[in-house]
Design an enzyme around this catalytic site. Structure first.
Site, PDB file in Angstrom:
ATOM      1  N   ALA A   1      -3.465   1.607  12.960  1.00  0.00           N
ATOM      2  CA  ALA A   1      -4.866   1.585  12.532  1.00  0.00           C
ATOM      3  C   ALA A   1      -5.677   0.504  13.223  1.00  0.00           C
ATOM      4  O   ALA A   1      -6.906   0.567  13.204  1.00  0.00           O
ATOM      5  CB  ALA A   1      -4.956   1.406  11.023  1.00  0.00           C
TER       6      ALA A   1
ATOM      7  N   LYS B   1       8.196  -5.931  10.734  1.00  0.00           N
ATOM      8  CA  LYS B   1       8.063  -5.334   9.423  1.00  0.00           C
ATOM      9  C   LYS B   1       9.367  -4.787   8.847  1.00  0.00           C
ATOM     10  O   LYS B   1       9.542  -4.730   7.639  1.00  0.00           O
ATOM     11  CB  LYS B   1       7.036  -4.193   9.480  1.00  0.00           C
ATOM     12  CG  LYS B   1       5.613  -4.666   9.730  1.00  0.00           C
ATOM     13  CD  LYS B   1       4.645  -3.495   9.840  1.00  0.00           C
ATOM     14  CE  LYS B   1       4.500  -2.776   8.516  1.00  0.00           C
ATOM     15  NZ  LYS B   1       3.472  -1.715   8.593  1.00  0.00           N
TER      16      LYS B   1
ATOM     17  N   THR C   1       3.996   1.547  -0.856  1.00  0.00           N
ATOM     18  CA  THR C   1       4.738   1.557  -2.119  1.00  0.00           C
ATOM     19  C   THR C   1       3.855   2.091  -3.241  1.00  0.00           C
ATOM     20  O   THR C   1       4.297   2.905  -4.066  1.00  0.00           O
ATOM     21  CB  THR C   1       5.233   0.136  -2.451  1.00  0.00           C
ATOM     22  OG1 THR C   1       6.042  -0.335  -1.373  1.00  0.00           O
ATOM     23  CG2 THR C   1       6.036   0.113  -3.731  1.00  0.00           C
TER      24      THR C   1
ATOM     25  N   PHE D   1      -3.442  -0.411   7.297  1.00  0.00           N
ATOM     26  CA  PHE D   1      -4.037  -1.751   7.166  1.00  0.00           C
ATOM     27  C   PHE D   1      -5.114  -1.777   6.086  1.00  0.00           C
ATOM     28  O   PHE D   1      -5.062  -1.007   5.126  1.00  0.00           O
ATOM     29  CB  PHE D   1      -4.549  -2.253   8.513  1.00  0.00           C
ATOM     30  CG  PHE D   1      -3.466  -2.518   9.517  1.00  0.00           C
ATOM     31  CD1 PHE D   1      -2.372  -3.307   9.189  1.00  0.00           C
ATOM     32  CD2 PHE D   1      -3.512  -1.961  10.792  1.00  0.00           C
ATOM     33  CE1 PHE D   1      -1.351  -3.550  10.106  1.00  0.00           C
ATOM     34  CE2 PHE D   1      -2.491  -2.197  11.713  1.00  0.00           C
ATOM     35  CZ  PHE D   1      -1.420  -2.996  11.368  1.00  0.00           C
TER      36      PHE D   1
ATOM     37  N   LYS E   1       0.819  -1.219   0.000  1.00  0.00           N
ATOM     38  CA  LYS E   1       0.000   0.000   0.000  1.00  0.00           C
ATOM     39  C   LYS E   1       0.855   1.273   0.000  1.00  0.00           C
ATOM     40  O   LYS E   1       0.606   2.188  -0.788  1.00  0.00           O
ATOM     41  CB  LYS E   1      -0.937  -0.030   1.214  1.00  0.00           C
ATOM     42  CG  LYS E   1      -1.799   1.197   1.408  1.00  0.00           C
ATOM     43  CD  LYS E   1      -2.974   0.904   2.308  1.00  0.00           C
ATOM     44  CE  LYS E   1      -2.601   0.170   3.581  1.00  0.00           C
ATOM     45  NZ  LYS E   1      -1.699   0.946   4.466  1.00  0.00           N
TER      46      LYS E   1
ATOM     47  N   PHE F   1       3.111  -9.575  -9.444  1.00  0.00           N
ATOM     48  CA  PHE F   1       4.331 -10.330  -9.178  1.00  0.00           C
ATOM     49  C   PHE F   1       4.663 -11.168 -10.412  1.00  0.00           C
ATOM     50  O   PHE F   1       3.766 -11.516 -11.193  1.00  0.00           O
ATOM     51  CB  PHE F   1       4.148 -11.252  -7.964  1.00  0.00           C
ATOM     52  CG  PHE F   1       4.228 -10.542  -6.637  1.00  0.00           C
ATOM     53  CD1 PHE F   1       5.315 -10.723  -5.804  1.00  0.00           C
ATOM     54  CD2 PHE F   1       3.217  -9.676  -6.223  1.00  0.00           C
ATOM     55  CE1 PHE F   1       5.400 -10.071  -4.579  1.00  0.00           C
ATOM     56  CE2 PHE F   1       3.291  -9.027  -5.007  1.00  0.00           C
ATOM     57  CZ  PHE F   1       4.384  -9.219  -4.180  1.00  0.00           C
TER      58      PHE F   1
ATOM     59  N   ARG G   1       2.387   8.410   6.835  1.00  0.00           N
ATOM     60  CA  ARG G   1       2.662   8.285   8.269  1.00  0.00           C
ATOM     61  C   ARG G   1       4.164   8.062   8.502  1.00  0.00           C
ATOM     62  O   ARG G   1       4.863   7.540   7.632  1.00  0.00           O
ATOM     63  CB  ARG G   1       1.898   7.096   8.857  1.00  0.00           C
ATOM     64  CG  ARG G   1       0.394   7.280   8.863  1.00  0.00           C
ATOM     65  CD  ARG G   1      -0.305   6.061   9.414  1.00  0.00           C
ATOM     66  NE  ARG G   1      -0.064   4.877   8.606  1.00  0.00           N
ATOM     67  CZ  ARG G   1      -0.297   3.638   8.993  1.00  0.00           C
ATOM     68  NH1 ARG G   1      -0.760   3.396  10.200  1.00  0.00           N
ATOM     69  NH2 ARG G   1      -0.063   2.622   8.192  1.00  0.00           N
TER      70      ARG G   1
ATOM     71  N   TRP H   1       6.914  -0.952  -7.792  1.00  0.00           N
ATOM     72  CA  TRP H   1       8.056  -1.482  -7.036  1.00  0.00           C
ATOM     73  C   TRP H   1       9.279  -1.619  -7.947  1.00  0.00           C
ATOM     74  O   TRP H   1      10.394  -1.265  -7.566  1.00  0.00           O
ATOM     75  CB  TRP H   1       7.703  -2.843  -6.428  1.00  0.00           C
ATOM     76  CG  TRP H   1       8.769  -3.399  -5.526  1.00  0.00           C
ATOM     77  CD1 TRP H   1       8.912  -3.212  -4.187  1.00  0.00           C
ATOM     78  CD2 TRP H   1       9.875  -4.239  -5.930  1.00  0.00           C
ATOM     79  NE1 TRP H   1      10.019  -3.874  -3.720  1.00  0.00           N
ATOM     80  CE2 TRP H   1      10.636  -4.506  -4.760  1.00  0.00           C
ATOM     81  CE3 TRP H   1      10.284  -4.779  -7.142  1.00  0.00           C
ATOM     82  CZ2 TRP H   1      11.776  -5.298  -4.795  1.00  0.00           C
ATOM     83  CZ3 TRP H   1      11.434  -5.565  -7.177  1.00  0.00           C
ATOM     84  CH2 TRP H   1      12.167  -5.816  -6.011  1.00  0.00           C
TER      85      TRP H   1
END
Length: 558
Positions: free
Chosen positions: A274, A106, A74, A302, A72, A383, A95, A411
C-alpha cells in the site's frame, strides 16, 4: 504467563476439508480446483451468477502504523468470525503475504492469535503459486523487451528510456540497481537495469484490478515498458507479449479459498503493497466474497491515509464498489507512540502521551466520515497493560466525532472476542446509510488530484512539484493519461512524506519527486520521499529464526 505463538495455535487447529468450506460458502464442488486438502481455487464464473444478490461490503483499515502494532488483519479475521458467531453469512477477503516481509521484518502475515487464516504456513510460503506466476509474467515481458532490442529493435526503443524492471518476491537490496547485457553482443545490449519486489510490479496491480481474463488481457496490453527515440510509448501489446503473459496468469487469476481457525470461508488473493502500490486484495476476490456472503469483510494495507484512500479512490471507483461500513483499528500502545513514547515506555499509563497521540486516530476517523461520508466504528485492540482510564479517554474522544468505540479481543478469543464489534458493524449497515463520495474527481488535472489527497486526506498545507515532475505531468497529459486516478507512493509511518512526523502533523508540504504512469493498472503513480520498490533485509532477518524439523513441521514463522 506463556502464550502460544501464532504458528503453534495454527498447528492446533483441526481444519475442515476445503470441500466442506466451499459448501458452507454455497460453492459446488465442481466449481473448485483443489490444491491439496485445505486450499482450492474457485471458478470465475461464480461472479456472474445472477441468482445471487451482492452482500454488504465492510472495509477494515487502521491508524498510522507503528512498531507497537495495530492488528488490522487479525481484526479483519476476528470480525468475520464474530459475524459468523452471531448468525451472519460472511466471507472474508484478504491479501496474500509476500515472501519479502515474511523473511524480513514482519514474519507471517495471516492474522494472529486465535484470529488467523489457515493453513498458515502454506499461505505465507508459496501458497498456490500466484506470486510466482506474476513474477514469471513480469520477467517474460522483460525478456521479450530485451530480445526485441537484440533482434534489430524494429520499434526503435531507446534503451535509455526503458521503464520496465524485472522482479522477484524477495527483499534483496543488491538488485535495486544493476548493469546487465555485458560480455559481448551475443549476450544482449548493455544497459542499466534493476529489480522490483513482485508486490510492487505493475503486473500485481493489473492482476488485482482485473475483472476477468478479457479485462486482464486488455490491461496487460496497455502496460508501457519503454519509449522510442521520438518519445512514443512502447507497450506490452506492441511486443506481442499479452497472450503468453495471460497463459502464465490464467490459473492464478482464480481466487484462493481457505478458512479461518473457526471455519469461516476466506479468499486470500493478490497482495500489492500500500505504500508503493494500491494495497488491496483482488477485485475478483472481493466481488466473489460479496456474491457468496451477506457480509464481505476485507482490509486495506497500512493506515487509512494509504490503504483506505486507495481502496476507496482507486479500487471502488474502478470496480463499482460501495462499502457499507468502515472499521478503523487502533491500539492504546500505538497511539502513545504517536504521542512521543518509546516502545519500552508503553506499559505505563500515560494519558498525556495518549492525548498527544489520539489526534492520529481522530484524523483517520474524520476522513472516513467527512471526506468519504461512510459509517465508521473504531475497534481498539486491548492489551493487558491498557488501563480503563486510557480506554475511556479514547471512547470519549471518538464519541465527540459521533463514532462508537468497541473493544476487540479477537487475538485472545477469536470470534467470541469480535462479537460486539460484529453487532456494531451490523447496526451501521442497517441503521446508518452512507453517502459515499470520492476524495477527488478523476477528470480533474493530475496536480489537482494529488493536491486534493494531500489537503483533504493527509491534511497537509500544499504540494511541491519538482521541475522534472512538472515536465512529466505535461507529457502524461499530452498522452491522455491525465484522467486516471492517482496512486500515492508515500511512507506508511506518517500522514506526511516524512516518516518522523508522527501523530497528526499540520502545515507540512508534500514533495512529489517523480511521476510515472501505470497504464495497465489505470492510474498515475506519484512518488514522494525515498520509496524503495525493492526492500532490503534488516540486520537480523526473520528468516534466521525459521526452521523445519525432520517431520516437516515449520517453526519460527511467528
Amino acid at each position: 504467563m506463556a502464550y502460544l505463538t501464532d504458528i503453534e495455535i495454527a498447528h492446533q487447529c483441526e481444519m475442515k476439508p476445503i470441500t466442506e468450506i466451499a459448501k458452507t460458502a454455497g460453492i459446488d464442488e465442481s466449481m473448485i480446483d483443489q490444491y491439496g486438502k485445505y486450499k482450492a481455487k474457485v471458478d470465475l464464473s461464480l461472479m456472474n451468477d445472477e441468482n445471487r444478490e451482492n452482500g454488504k461490503l465492510i472495509l477494515v483499515t487502521a491508524i498510522t502504523p507503528t512498531p507497537a502494532g495495530e492488528g488490522k488483519t487479525t481484526t479483519t479475521i476476528g470480525l468475520a468470525d464474530g459475524l459468523k458467531r452471531i448468525g451472519k453469512n460472511v466471507v472474508v477477503a484478504l491479501r496474500e503475504p509476500s515472501l519479502g516481509p515474511v523473511f524480513g521484518v514482519k514474519g507471517g502475515a495471516a492474522g494472529g492469535g486465535y484470529a488467523q487464516v489457515v493453513p498458515m504456513e502454506d499461505i505465507n510460503l508459496h501458497f498456490t503459486g500466484d506470486f510466482h506466476a506474476i513474477g514469471a509474467a513480469n520477467n517474460l515481458l522483460a525478456a521479450l523487451l530485451d530480445n526485441h532490442i537484440q533482434q534489430g529493435n524494429k520499434l526503435g526503443i531507446d534503451v535509455r528510456k526503458i521503464t520496465w524492471k524485472r522482479c522477484m518476491d524477495m527483499n534483496d537490496r543488491q538488485l535495486r540497481f544493476i548493469v546487465d547485457g555485458l560480455n559481448g553482443k551475443a549476450n544482449g545490449t548493455p544497459r542499466e537495469d534493476g529489480f522490483d519486489i513482485t508486490v510492487a510490479s505493475e503486473i500485481m496491480a493489473v492482476f488485482c484490478l482485473a475483472n476477468s481474463i478479457t479485462d486482464l488481457k486488455e490491461r496487460l496490453s496497455r502496460i508501457i515498458v519503454a519509449y522510442t527515440y521520438d518519445d512514443q510509448p512502447v507497450t506490452a501489446g506492441d511486443l506481442n507479449a499479452v497472450g503468453a503473459m495471460t497463459a502464465l496468469l490464467k490459473d492464478a487469476l482464480k481466487p484462493n479459498l481457505v478458512q479461518t481457525l473457526e471455519g469461516t470461508p476466506a479468499f486470500v488473493h493478490g497482495g500489492p503493497f500500500a505504500n508503493i502500490a494500491h494495497g488491496c486484495n483482488s477485485v475478483i476476490a472481493t466481488k466473489l466474497a460479496l456474491k457468496l456472503g451477506d457480509y464481505a469483510v476485507t482490509e486495506a494495507g497500512f493506515g487509512a491515509d494509504l490503504g483506505a484512500e486507495k481502496f476507496l479512490d482507486i479500487k471502488c471507483r474502478m470496480a463499482g464498489l460501495t462499502p457499507s461500513a468502515v472499521v478503523v483499528v487502533a491500539t492504546v500502545r500505538a497511539l502513545k507512540m504517536h504521542g512521543g513514547l518509546s516502545k519500552k515506555e508503553l506499559t505505563n499509563e500515560d494519558l498525556t502521551a495518549l492525548e498527544k497521540g489520539v489526534p492520529n486516530l481522530l484524523r483517520h476517523v474524520s476522513n472516513i466520515k467527512d471526506v468519504y461520508k461512510l459509517p465508521c466504528v473504531v475497534a481498539v485492540n486491548r492489551f493487558p497493560t491498557d488501563t480503563d482510564a486510557e480506554i475511556n479517554f479514547i471512547i470519549e474522544k471518538c464519541r465527540e466525532l459521533g463514532v462508537n468505540t468497541i473493544l476487540s479481543n479477537v487475538w485472545a478469543e477469536g470470534g467470541k472476542g469480535g462479537e460486539e464489534l460484529a453487532r456494531e458493524v451490523v447496526r451501521l449497515c442497517e441503521e446508518e446509510k452512507g453517502d459515499f463520495t470520492f476524495a477527488y474527481d478523476s477528470n480533474d488535472t493530475i496536480e489537482n488530484k494529488i493536491r486534493a489527497i494531500v489537503q483533504k486526506v493527509y491534511r497537509g498545507a500544499d504540494v511541491t512539484f519538482l521541475p522534472a515532475v512538472k515536465k512529466q505531468i505535461r507529457t502524461l497529459t499530452a498522452l491522455g493519461f491525465d484522467k486516471t486516478p492517482v496512486c500515492m507512493a508515500k511512507t506508511q509511518y506518517s500522514f506526511s512524506d516524512n516518516e518522523k512526523l508522527l501523530g497528526a502533523p499540520e502545515n507540512f508540504k508534500v514533495t512529489v519527486r517523480n511521476i510515472k504512469i501505470s497504464a495497465g493498472a489505470g492510474f498515475v503513480v506519484a512518488l514522494t520521499g525515498e520509496i524503495m520498490t525493492m526492500p532490503g533485509l534488516p540486520k537480523v532477518p526473520a528468516a534466521e529464526n525459521i526452521d523445519v524439523d525432520e517431520n516437516g513441521v515449520i517453526t519460527g514463522l511467528f
